[in-house]
Design a protein around this motif. Structure first.
Motif: not given
Length: 256
Positions: A63-64, A57-58, A141-142, A101-103
């Motif tokens: 991208w946006l 999602s991040a 949103r984040c 990956l998350l970080r």
């Protein structure tokens, strides 16, 4: 920071994201492989699925942000099917690789947010579901993604740990949409925040700590955590959450 929303108590939404992301990464880093394969609070998802979903999602939000900054699509956009496939794949990663990956995804998001020029925050972008919103709404949103899914991870991060600035914003946003949809609640009171919302002309009234009200509206807490003028089992069932954003920036293809 020009172009960004002013949250209650003067909270900087970028810093709120940084702190929320840091809490989630630390919680994830404390989990061994076996704990990541255990069920999360979301049906059919392990804790690994939750963390992989947040990471992807991040990346979607990055991208946006790049689109808003340049006005051009930064390459192909992953659709819902591709995101689901990537989430299922990365949910099975070893704990250290999944946490990395998350970080990295969260660090990438905040780096792009901090580099955004003021005017770019007002440029419209569209969620995969088709709802348009200004680029600054990606920060909120984040934040919602991080706080909600930290709870879903099932490691003790309850609604009482949600930051007050996040709770206030999410209640404004959610109840504004429910008001537009005619959701049958007369009023909502967040007793700890000293705030009240009128929703519709008919229906029950509910009260509770702001985080409890938001927990109920988001499907994370049962209705009986609230004080209401109707029995808990007679309260209306909140619709799927999160709701589309208001004040109503429209959908892709709208003529208005």
């Amino acid at each position: 920071m020009s172009g960004l929303p002013a949250l209650r108590a003067g909270a900087d939404p970028v810093e709120l994201v940084v702190r929320s992301g840091g809490r989630l990464v630390r919680a994830a880093a404390a989990l061994p492989d076996a704990a990541l394969r255990a069920p999360s609070g979301l049906p059919g998802w392990t804790r690994g699925h939750v963390l992989a979903h947040v990471a992807h999602s991040a990346d979607a939000y990055v991208w946006l942000l790049r689109l808003a900054r340049t006005g051009r699509a930064p390459g192909p956009r992953a659709d819902a099917a591709a995101s689901a496939t990537a989430t299922a794949r990365d949910a099975a990663l070893p704990a250290d690789r999944l946490v990395a990956l998350l970080r990295e995804s969260l660090d990438r998001f905040t780096a792009h947010a901090r580099a955004m020029p003021g005017p770019a925050w007002e440029r419209p972008v569209a969620a995969l579901a088709g709802w348009r919103h200004p680029a600054w709404y990606l920060l909120l949103r984040c934040l919602r993604e991080l706080e909600t899914h930290h709870l879903d991870l099932g490691t003790g991060h309850g609604t009482d740990r949600w930051p007050e600035a996040y709770v206030s914003w999410a209640l404004d946003d959610t109840l504004g949409t429910l008001r537009a949809q005619g959701f049958p609640l007369v009023s909502v009171k967040a007793v700890d925040l000293g705030r009240n919302w009128s929703v519709t002309a008919e229906g029950p009234s509910v009260a509770g700590a702001g985080h409890q009200v938001l927990g109920w509206l988001s499907g994370r807490l049962p209705a009986d955590v609230l004080t209401a003028d109707h029995p808990a089992h007679l309260l209306p069932h909140p619709p799927a959450w999160p709701q589309p954003p208001l004040p109503g920036w429209g959908r892709v293809g709208d003529q208005t």
